[in-house]
Design a protein around this motif. Sequence first.
Motif, PDB file in Angstrom:
ATOM      1  N   UNK A 191       0.848  -1.192   0.000  1.00  0.00           N
ATOM      2  CA  UNK A 191       0.000   0.000   0.000  1.00  0.00           C
ATOM      3  C   UNK A 191       0.887   1.247   0.000  1.00  0.00           C
ATOM      4  N   UNK A 192       0.655   2.142  -0.944  1.00  0.00           N
ATOM      5  CA  UNK A 192       1.479   3.349  -1.048  1.00  0.00           C
ATOM      6  C   UNK A 192       1.004   4.424  -0.066  1.00  0.00           C
ATOM      7  N   UNK A 193       1.959   5.003   0.659  1.00  0.00           N
ATOM      8  CA  UNK A 193       1.669   6.149   1.524  1.00  0.00           C
ATOM      9  C   UNK A 193       2.152   7.450   0.890  1.00  0.00           C
ATOM     10  N   UNK A 194       2.432   7.386  -0.408  1.00  0.00           N
ATOM     11  CA  UNK A 194       2.844   8.555  -1.185  1.00  0.00           C
ATOM     12  C   UNK A 194       4.069   9.237  -0.571  1.00  0.00           C
ATOM     13  N   UNK A 195       4.965   8.432  -0.015  1.00  0.00           N
ATOM     14  CA  UNK A 195       6.193   8.970   0.548  1.00  0.00           C
ATOM     15  C   UNK A 195       6.063   9.563   1.933  1.00  0.00           C
ATOM     16  N   UNK A 196       4.897   9.417   2.569  1.00  0.00           N
ATOM     17  CA  UNK A 196       4.675   9.989   3.906  1.00  0.00           C
ATOM     18  C   UNK A 196       4.184   8.885   4.834  1.00  0.00           C
ATOM     19  N   UNK A 197       5.087   8.303   5.605  1.00  0.00           N
ATOM     20  CA  UNK A 197       4.747   7.193   6.480  1.00  0.00           C
ATOM     21  C   UNK A 197       3.872   7.643   7.650  1.00  0.00           C
ATOM     22  N   UNK A 198       2.784   6.917   7.961  1.00  0.00           N
ATOM     23  CA  UNK A 198       2.012   7.202   9.179  1.00  0.00           C
ATOM     24  C   UNK A 198       2.853   6.908  10.412  1.00  0.00           C
ATOM     25  N   UNK A 199       2.570   7.645  11.496  1.00  0.00           N
ATOM     26  CA  UNK A 199       3.325   7.517  12.735  1.00  0.00           C
ATOM     27  C   UNK A 199       2.370   7.329  13.898  1.00  0.00           C
TER      28      UNK A 199
END
Length: 603
Positions: A372-380
């Motif tokens: 699944x792509x996070x568009x370069x912004x990883x959830x934290x």
Amino acid sequence: MFVESVVRWGVWSILLQFGLSVSAGSCPQRCMCRPEARQVICSGKYLNSVPEGFSSDARRLDLSRNRIKTVGRRQFSGLLQLQELDLSDNIISMIEVEAFWGLQSLRTLRLKNNRLKILPVGVFSGLSSLRFLDLSQNEILVFLDYTFKEMVSLQTLEAGENDLVFISQRAFFGLQNLQELNLDRSNLTSIPTEALSQLQSLTQLRMLRLTISTLPNNAFRRLHRLRSLLISNWPALDTMASNSLIGLNLTTLVISKCNLTAVPYAALRHLVYLHFLDLSNNPITVIQGNLLGDLLRLQELHLAGASLLRVEPGAFKGLSFFRLLNVTSNQLTTLEESAFHSVGNLQVLRLDGNPLACDCRLLWVVRRRLRLSFDGHQPTCSSPDVVRQREFRDFSEKELPRLFTCRPARVMDRRPQEVRVEEGTTVLFSCKADGDPFPAITWISSHKNVISPTGRIRVLPNGTLEVRFAQVQDSGTYQCLAGNAAGNDSLTVGLYVKGLPRNRTMPFFAEEGWVEPSNAQAANSSAQMAKPYPFDAKTLVIATTMGFLSFLSSVAICFVFMFFWSQSKGQIKHTATIDFVPRSSVGGGGDGGDGGRFTMKLI
């Protein structure tokens, strides 16, 4: 023959070179000409007026960044092959009628960043081939009827960043091929619906930075070919009528940086061809369940920078093509798998910038973190403490079952609750639950209906069930359901209401609150009427005497006034003598009868 051919070829080549040199030599002073490209560049030459001496075969003329104030009538009439004219970044305040007459081949006209305030009808006469017109960053106040009527080939009109306060109903008459219109940053206070309805071929409409507060019904009627509508930076826009977008076949809709507090479900339900929806930067707090199902073809939803607190289960139910969700920079603590029609179709998910609680509700996301792509912004993770500040990509598959856990909901006090009361009594039923995440409390009535937080029977914020002024028909069993992502628990309570005898009164609920019934009010009124007369004899004598004295004093004042008035008029006769002739006793006339008189005393 060979010699003659050589001579002829030589003569023609000399003439051709001579012609080219003459053509190349037609270049105004301070301008740069490029004969091979047929361009005349006069940009930034501090020109105060349009120069003369352009080559008649020029295709591009750049007069931008000068000090030109006026464009005269038929200023460019000799440039029959000109295709692009740039007059941007001057100080033009007046363009005369038929200023561009003769530019029959012109495709692009740029008038950006000048000082135009009004465009007289006829300014654009002769521009039947024009495709692109840029009027942005001027001071235009109004578009008059038929301003663009001869521009039948125009496809793009840039009219943003003007002082527009009004667009006349037929201002866009004749623009039957216009496809793109930009009306950014103006002083319009309402949608120019009638004017826009003239643009039958419009496919893209952009309206940024306006002060409009509402979108009324049929705001964009007759724009059946419109595919992209961009509304942004309308801080006053807080209302969209349910039929405001009716008749549109949009594929792209952006309503961002406005003041919408809820997703405008009613206005969106008609947009069955919509692929892209952006509602970012609105103070929207929730995406409700089962309300977006009419958007059958929706692929992307952007709701970044809003005030989202939750995405309800079934929020994207029925959206089988849904592949991208962007809810970055909100207040979400979780996003449950049950919100989606099919998580297998989801390709891009932006969850970063939210205070995420990393428990079992987000386990489905973490397990898909590689595909699944996070568009370069990883959830934290923001909680619990054991995983705080860890990004989703940092978790190993081995530790997931241990860290991403939930504790099932459990009702804490399970003692039986059965209440027997008389009508009119208010009853409270407690239902406290525990779990991780904290469970939601739902009460089900004896008629199997979900009880709401409002009404006579309601659920209080702490989960307590309140039955106000209980009635016989409220009798029955009520069920408390406590549930979270890990499981559910329930508790059943009983209520039995005894009816009162008929001679006793029961309160009922009116708009102002609980009041006594009308028969009780009538009884009270009758009781008041049966009371003895409130005045005694002494009071009556005093009242009568006071009234009589008031009457006598008024009469006396009148007589005194008449006396003084008559004295001021001098002597007045108090008697009057009247002569008369009596009628005959036999009948007939009064001839021959003796006359008489009598005296009358005037009082």
